[in-house]
Design a protein around this motif. Structure first.
Motif, mmCIF file in Angstrom:
data_model
loop_
_atom_site.group_PDB
_atom_site.id
_atom_site.type_symbol
_atom_site.label_atom_id
_atom_site.label_comp_id
_atom_site.label_asym_id
_atom_site.label_seq_id
_atom_site.Cartn_x
_atom_site.Cartn_y
_atom_site.Cartn_z
ATOM 1 N N SER A 28 0.867 -1.281 0.034
ATOM 2 C CA SER A 28 0.035 0.116 0.021
ATOM 3 C C SER A 28 0.736 1.253 0.005
ATOM 4 O O SER A 28 0.323 2.347 -0.714
ATOM 5 N N SER A 29 1.908 1.310 0.520
ATOM 6 C CA SER A 29 2.990 2.435 0.715
ATOM 7 C C SER A 29 3.398 2.769 -0.667
ATOM 8 O O SER A 29 3.983 3.852 -0.905
ATOM 9 N N SER A 30 3.474 1.885 -1.657
ATOM 10 C CA SER A 30 3.824 2.022 -3.056
ATOM 11 C C SER A 30 2.728 2.756 -4.029
ATOM 12 O O SER A 30 3.152 2.915 -5.268
ATOM 13 N N ALA A 31 1.648 3.136 -3.530
ATOM 14 C CA ALA A 31 0.470 3.441 -4.458
ATOM 15 C C ALA A 31 0.397 5.149 -4.261
ATOM 16 O O ALA A 31 0.401 5.568 -3.192
ATOM 17 N N VAL A 32 0.250 5.447 -5.462
ATOM 18 C CA VAL A 32 -0.324 6.967 -5.606
ATOM 19 C C VAL A 32 -1.817 6.860 -5.071
ATOM 20 O O VAL A 32 -2.243 6.001 -5.382
ATOM 21 N N VAL A 33 -2.117 7.688 -4.104
ATOM 22 C CA VAL A 33 -3.631 7.878 -3.589
ATOM 23 C C VAL A 33 -4.210 9.176 -4.109
ATOM 24 O O VAL A 33 -3.388 10.176 -3.938
ATOM 25 N N GLY A 34 -5.267 8.973 -4.335
ATOM 26 C CA GLY A 34 -6.194 10.283 -4.762
ATOM 27 C C GLY A 34 -7.434 10.656 -3.828
ATOM 28 O O GLY A 34 -7.796 9.451 -3.792
ATOM 29 N N TRP A 35 -7.811 11.744 -3.820
ATOM 30 C CA TRP A 35 -9.028 11.977 -3.059
ATOM 31 C C TRP A 35 -10.060 12.253 -4.183
ATOM 32 O O TRP A 35 -9.812 13.271 -4.960
ATOM 33 N N SER A 58 -0.782 16.976 -6.108
ATOM 34 C CA SER A 58 -1.685 17.738 -7.050
ATOM 35 C C SER A 58 -3.032 17.930 -6.464
ATOM 36 O O SER A 58 -3.566 17.393 -5.580
ATOM 37 N N TYR A 59 -3.455 19.357 -6.866
ATOM 38 C CA TYR A 59 -4.816 19.651 -6.361
ATOM 39 C C TYR A 59 -5.552 20.015 -7.548
ATOM 40 O O TYR A 59 -5.150 20.642 -8.356
ATOM 41 N N ALA A 60 -6.798 19.990 -7.504
ATOM 42 C CA ALA A 60 -7.793 20.900 -8.338
ATOM 43 C C ALA A 60 -7.818 22.047 -7.914
ATOM 44 O O ALA A 60 -7.576 22.543 -7.192
ATOM 45 N N ASP A 61 -7.931 23.155 -9.139
ATOM 46 C CA ASP A 61 -7.885 24.515 -9.010
ATOM 47 C C ASP A 61 -8.844 24.960 -7.721
ATOM 48 O O ASP A 61 -8.906 25.756 -7.211
ATOM 49 N N SER A 102 1.648 7.470 -11.488
ATOM 50 C CA SER A 102 2.515 8.673 -11.617
ATOM 51 C C SER A 102 1.586 9.768 -11.975
ATOM 52 O O SER A 102 0.492 9.756 -12.503
ATOM 53 N N LEU A 103 1.900 10.774 -11.246
ATOM 54 C CA LEU A 103 1.286 12.080 -11.333
ATOM 55 C C LEU A 103 1.722 12.797 -12.702
ATOM 56 O O LEU A 103 1.020 13.665 -12.923
ATOM 57 N N ARG A 104 2.595 12.053 -13.317
ATOM 58 C CA ARG A 104 2.675 12.618 -14.713
ATOM 59 C C ARG A 104 1.941 11.904 -15.771
ATOM 60 O O ARG A 104 2.158 12.207 -16.872
ATOM 61 N N HIS A 105 1.367 10.941 -15.455
ATOM 62 C CA HIS A 105 0.427 10.083 -16.570
ATOM 63 C C HIS A 105 -0.551 11.039 -16.963
ATOM 64 O O HIS A 105 -1.168 11.787 -16.108
ATOM 65 N N PRO A 106 -0.842 10.936 -18.226
ATOM 66 C CA PRO A 106 -1.839 11.883 -18.780
ATOM 67 C C PRO A 106 -3.435 11.699 -18.131
ATOM 68 O O PRO A 106 -4.092 12.614 -18.399
ATOM 69 N N ILE A 107 -3.461 10.626 -17.510
ATOM 70 C CA ILE A 107 -4.849 10.530 -17.249
ATOM 71 C C ILE A 107 -4.986 10.471 -15.831
ATOM 72 O O ILE A 107 -5.958 9.716 -15.229
ATOM 73 N N TYR A 108 -3.963 10.764 -14.782
ATOM 74 C CA TYR A 108 -4.007 10.484 -13.456
ATOM 75 C C TYR A 108 -5.221 11.127 -12.855
ATOM 76 O O TYR A 108 -5.394 10.748 -11.705
ATOM 77 N N LYS A 109 -5.887 12.123 -13.453
ATOM 78 C CA LYS A 109 -6.780 12.708 -12.877
ATOM 79 C C LYS A 109 -8.328 12.119 -13.263
ATOM 80 O O LYS A 109 -9.422 12.538 -12.664
ATOM 81 N N ASP A 110 -8.126 10.789 -13.762
ATOM 82 C CA ASP A 110 -9.295 10.219 -14.411
ATOM 83 C C ASP A 110 -9.745 9.148 -13.391
ATOM 84 O O ASP A 110 -8.784 8.374 -12.941
ATOM 85 N N ALA A 111 -10.791 8.890 -12.859
ATOM 86 C CA ALA A 111 -10.974 7.900 -11.825
ATOM 87 C C ALA A 111 -10.773 6.464 -12.543
ATOM 88 O O ALA A 111 -10.355 5.622 -11.598
#
Length: 127
Positions: A28-35, A58-61, A102-111
């Protein structure tokens, strides 16, 4: 990786809440986590995300300067501190994860990018 979100509730506008995402699982510690948050009839929106090391965020505006994401890998916990809440923040909040992401992935903001999800916690902000 299993995720469990908690900390939601009812708060007045201008108030604060802190959400917690407890992760279990050996990697679990190796995972990117998003809210994410979602209101009925709308798609899930990424509010904030954090890398496995906690260095990149990364944050939404709409929440920049008000929300802060952090993690404690020793406790397998990701926190979302929410300040200056407004009724527009009312939603179900979900934590999600993806190992090796990765937060550099083009779809990291997609569910769809995330393959582990918590059950959600409801945040209601009254005016």
């Amino acid at each position: 990786v299993q995720l469990q979100a908690s900390g939601g509730g009812l708060v007045q506008a201008g108030g604060s809440l802190r959400l917690s995402c407890a992760a279990s699982g050996r990697t679990s510690s190796s995972a990117v986590v998003g809210w994410f948050r979602q209101v009925p009839g709308k798609e899930r929106e990424l509010v904030a995300a954090i890398t496995s090391s906690g260095v990149r965020k990364s944050y939404a505006d709409s929440v920049k300067g008000r929300f802060s994401i952090s993690r404690d890998n020793a406790k397998n916990t990701v926190l979302l501190q929410m300040n200056s809440l407004s009724p527009e923040d009312t939603a179900g909040y979900y934590c999600a994860g993806r190992r090796g992401a990765s937060l550099r992935h083009p779809i990291y903001k997609d569910a769809e990018y995330y393959n582990y999800w918590g059950q959600g916690t409801l945040v209601t902000v009254s005016s």
